[in-house]
Structures are given as C-alpha cells and as structure tokens.
Design an enzyme around this catalytic site. Structure first.
Site, PDB file in Angstrom:
ATOM      1  N   ASP A 161       0.840  -1.207   0.000  1.00  0.00           N
ATOM      2  CA  ASP A 161       0.000   0.000   0.000  1.00  0.00           C
ATOM      3  C   ASP A 161       0.870   1.250   0.000  1.00  0.00           C
ATOM      4  O   ASP A 161       0.570   2.226  -0.681  1.00  0.00           O
ATOM      5  CB  ASP A 161      -0.956   0.026   1.199  1.00  0.00           C
ATOM      6  CG  ASP A 161      -1.721   1.349   1.239  1.00  0.00           C
ATOM      7  OD1 ASP A 161      -2.415   1.644   0.251  1.00  0.00           O
ATOM      8  OD2 ASP A 161      -1.583   2.098   2.216  1.00  0.00           O
ATOM      9  N   ARG A 168       0.042   6.454  -6.770  1.00  0.00           N
ATOM     10  CA  ARG A 168      -1.259   7.079  -7.059  1.00  0.00           C
ATOM     11  C   ARG A 168      -1.176   8.586  -6.855  1.00  0.00           C
ATOM     12  O   ARG A 168      -1.761   9.356  -7.604  1.00  0.00           O
ATOM     13  CB  ARG A 168      -2.348   6.474  -6.162  1.00  0.00           C
ATOM     14  CG  ARG A 168      -2.723   5.049  -6.563  1.00  0.00           C
ATOM     15  CD  ARG A 168      -3.537   4.362  -5.470  1.00  0.00           C
ATOM     16  NE  ARG A 168      -4.806   5.018  -5.223  1.00  0.00           N
ATOM     17  CZ  ARG A 168      -5.399   5.053  -4.022  1.00  0.00           C
ATOM     18  NH1 ARG A 168      -4.841   4.486  -2.966  1.00  0.00           N
ATOM     19  NH2 ARG A 168      -6.553   5.651  -3.886  1.00  0.00           N
ATOM     20  N   SER A 183      -6.772   0.262  -0.167  1.00  0.00           N
ATOM     21  CA  SER A 183      -5.677   0.965   0.499  1.00  0.00           C
ATOM     22  C   SER A 183      -5.967   1.117   1.991  1.00  0.00           C
ATOM     23  O   SER A 183      -5.134   0.797   2.843  1.00  0.00           O
ATOM     24  CB  SER A 183      -5.494   2.334  -0.167  1.00  0.00           C
ATOM     25  OG  SER A 183      -4.708   3.183   0.625  1.00  0.00           O
TER      26      SER A 183
HETATM   27  N1  URA Z   1      -6.511   7.117   2.585  1.00  0.00           N
HETATM   28  C1  URA Z   1      -5.815   5.995   2.296  1.00  0.00           C
HETATM   29  O1  URA Z   1      -5.158   5.430   3.158  1.00  0.00           O
HETATM   30  N2  URA Z   1      -5.836   5.522   1.054  1.00  0.00           N
HETATM   31  C2  URA Z   1      -6.546   6.097   0.068  1.00  0.00           C
HETATM   32  O2  URA Z   1      -6.538   5.602  -1.035  1.00  0.00           O
HETATM   33  C3  URA Z   1      -7.272   7.260   0.357  1.00  0.00           C
HETATM   34  C4  URA Z   1      -7.230   7.744   1.622  1.00  0.00           C
END
Ligand code: URA
Ligand code: CA
Length: 438
Positions: A161, A168, A183
């Site tokens: 992640d 991202r 995520s």
């Molecule tokens: N918070 C997160 O941890 N991931 C996301 O994709 C968006 C907000």
C-alpha cells in the site's frame, strides 16, 4: 512465472476483471521488481476508468495485506480510525488521544499527503523530533503502554500500500472507490485492531464527489472489514469546505494542540465531527454508554491533551515541542473584495496551496480560514490568513466565492453504516446496515 503483466493491463484497460491470482501476481511482482512503476501506473489508470468490483477489491486488499505482516491486536478492545482523505482534516490528531484518554486503546497506521489532502503522518512529523517509523513491536508496545500510537506503514506492515499509494499520488490515480477501499482496509488489517471507524468524505474537497459513491465506499469499507472478521462503522461526512480552520502540516498540529487544550473547541464543524467520531470509536470499542459524557470529561480535565503529549513523547517529540509550535512569521491576510455571504470555498485549491506553502516556506506555513460557508461578510473583512510565502495570495484569494444570497445549509454527517462483524453472539454473520440520514 508465466504471468503476463502486459496482457493483464490490456484486459483491465478493455473492461475485463482480473482474478485473485492476477492481483496477487501484480502486487508481489511490483514488490519484487518484476512489475515496474510504469506498468503499475498504467494499470492504476485503467482501474480509475473501469472501476473495481467487490471481488477484485477484496482480492487486491488480500494481496496488499499479504505483502507484509499482520499484527495481533495490541489490546483486545483496541480500535482504529481512518479518513478517506480531506482538507484540514485534523480529526485523527484529536480523536486518537481523546479516545485513548477515555480508556479505549487506539492503534493507527496512517498515510502521507495524497493529492490535495493532508496526511496525518506529515502533520505529526511537523512536531520536532516526532517519528512515525515505528517497528511493529514498538507500535504494539506503545499502544499497550501509552494507550495509543500513530505510525507509518513500513517494509513490514502493508508495504505494498505504501508504494502504490505514493504512485497514485504522483499519477492522479487516487479517485477509484476500489483502490481507496483496498488501500484503507489493508492498512487497518495489518495494524491488528479488531474494530474500525471510517470517515468517508464526500464533496468538492474529497476524492468522492457524489453522495451515492460515498455511500458505496462506506458500505464497501464495512463489508470488506467484515470479510476479515472485523467490526466496522463508516460515517459519510461533508467535505465541501476545509474541515477545520487550519490547513497545513504544522498549523494543523497546532490546531489539534489548541483544541485538546480547550482553545479551539469553539470551531463548530471540527468539534461536532470529532465528537461524533470519538463516540463511534468508543462504541465499537465496547464503551457504548455515555460516550459523549466520557469524551467531554477527558477534554475538560486535560486528560486528552496529556494523552496527546504522552503519545508524542513516546514517538520521540523534543522536550516541550508541542508547546513551542508557532505559525510562520510572515502573515498575509486575504480580504473580501465585496460584501455578501460566503457561498463556496474551493477546498481543493486551498489544499494544494497549503501543500505548496509548506514545501516552499516550511512546516509551519499554510492557511487559516477565518470564515465558514454561509457566514455574512463585509467588504474588506478577513476571509483567511496566509502563513509563509505571500506569493500564494492570488491562488488563495480565488478560492472564496461571495454571493448576495446565503447558500442552503449542508449537513455535517450524511449517514452512518455499520456491521457487527462476523463474530456475533450466535456465531452467525450479522450485517446491520444503513442508519439515519441527518
Ligand atoms: N486514505 C488511504 O489510506 N488511502 C486512500 O486511497 C485514500 C485515503
Ligand atoms: Ca487527512
């Protein structure tokens, strides 16, 4: 390995679904250098365009959880909280110590800034000395000893992640419900708490513009959590203007400090949301009765503030670091060009401007909004104050729209959805869904 990543990207691009084995191969392949950033970024953009269904989201979540270790719950009644991302969302810095001060331990893994939204980790790291790179052992020990901890993902907890999140952020591929859900939930599962509270932001300053999408995300977060045997509650809350007055890393840490000390408890929206979130966290943690009174007492007695100081000290804060926080010395007011009602605030523009201010002028730079949507303003009144680089003035000034009529009132909390998780008294899966609209 016969996995063909180019073919998987093309299939996703053309609207097909990828199966669990493919998601696992992609996540593991990226982790081990067999799938590069360009390939993953292309796949992420295909996900933004095509969406992920529930099965794909669950498969991606499992693959991301599997990229690292999963902690055992640091305490049996501990809770975790996560926001889907907003502007001036200082709530985590406030409710984590507040809930811990009420006796429910909080074990939270957070992220860095994403797009125009601020990251809780950046806000903590703006406090001199504070570290968020806790080892899983230290993280769990701190939750047991102090009652709360906020840490970053590491190479050991949901590392996939961490990498995908950063990619991202760089490729404008945040806005996909499945990617957001995977995520968030992968981090929560890795950190080990048995129950979660999610704050799903909806509106111009969030990653989800439409209420129906926010509801879908809230329900996905709850059912995804339940599929891992976790109890969860999700609130859908307004993000059409910055949540609290302060926007910026150090300024938000300062705001949390002042709020917990009593000074800023007067900001109505921030206070109302923190109360609601704290109530939900105490309730999923098993302290349903009188959670409101408990939280009030923890604030009034100073116990919540003390807990914040203890958490920061445990994470390396320099002596009196919190007390010594001050805003940037260069101050530029943003004046109203005309009289009327504040009709709209472009939270995305303010979020990006604050991020740029921090990059240019340091962690104590940013913006403090002085007026709320719906308030009456006179010509020449201060709408906001810029701390740091005065060159930010034009882009901050255009974020405020003043009109003759006052805009319709917006709710703060749109709805709440929850699940008793998979372990109910009868051993039967139970899903209580969708409560009130306020
Ligand atoms: N918070 C997160 O941890 N991931 C996301 O994709 C968006 C907000
Ligand atoms: Ca945030």
């Amino acid at each position: 390995m016969t996995f063909d990543v180019r073919r998987a990207i093309a299939r996703k691009r053309d609207g097909e679904r990828l199966d669990a084995a493919e998601w696992t191969a992609i996540v593991a392949g990226h982790q081990h250098g067999l799938v590069d950033d360009a390939q993953l970024a292309a796949l992420l953009m295909a996900c933004v365009w095509r969406g992920l269904d529930a099965t794909e989201t669950a498969a991606l979540t499992r693959a991301m959880v599997g990229s690292g270790e999963t902690l055992a719950a640091p305490a049996p009644n501990c809770v975790d909280k996560h926001s889907s991302g907003g502007v001036a969302d200082t709530a985590s810095l406030i409710v984590v110590p507040l809930v811990a001060a009420c006796g429910i331990p909080v074990a939270k893994l957070s992220g860095h800034a994403l797009g125009h939204t601020g990251g809780t980790l950046d806000k903590l790291e703006a406090i001199p000395g504070v570290r968020t790179d806790l080892s899983p052992e230290r993280f769990a020990a701190q939750v047991r000893e102090v009652g709360c901890a906020i840490a970053a993902q590491s190479e050991r907890l949901a590392p996939a992640d961490k990498r995908i999140y950063a990619l991202r952020d760089r490729t404008s591929t945040v806005e996909c419900l499945g990617l957001i859900a995977a995520s968030i939930v992968s981090k929560k599962i890795a950190a080990g708490a048995p129950s979660f509270v999610f704050d799903v932001k909806v509106g111009r300053g969030s990653f989800v513009a439409k209420l129906e999408d926010a509801r879908e995300l809230a329900e996905a977060l709850v059912s995804l959590s339940a599929s891992f045997g976790r109890k969860a509650v999700a609130l859908v809350t307004d993000m059409n203007e910055p949540l609290g007055p302060a926007i910026g890393t150090g300024l938000e840490a300062l705001e949390a400090r002042d709020f917990l000390r009593g000074a800023r408890r007067s900001d109505r929206r921030l206070r109302a949301l923190c109360e609601r979130l704290a109530g939900a966290m105490l309730s999923v943690g098993g302290l349903a009765d009188d959670s409101h009174a408990l939280a009030e007492r923890a604030l009034a007695s100073g116990a919540a503030y003390e807990k914040f100081e203890q958490m920061l000290a445990a994470q390396g804060a320099a002596h009196k670091a919190l007390e010594k926080l001050v805003p940037h010395k260069i101050v530029t007011p943003v004046y109203a060009a005309r009289a009327g009602y504040l009709a709209a605030v472009d939270a995305v523009a303010l979020g990006l401007a604050a991020r740029a201010l921090v990059e240019k002028s340091g962690s104590n730079a940013g913006i403090v909004v002085e007026k709320r949507i719906g308030e009456r303003v006179d010509a020449g009144e201060t709408l906001a104050t810029i701390y740091g680089d005065p060159g930010a003035l034009p882009r901050v000034a255009v974020a405020f729209a003043i009109e003759d009529a006052s805009p319709p009132e917006r709710p703060l909390v749109y709805c709440e959805t929850g699940s008793a998780g998979t372990r109910s008294a009868g051993g039967r899966a139970e899903a209580r869904s969708s409560v009130e609209i306020k």
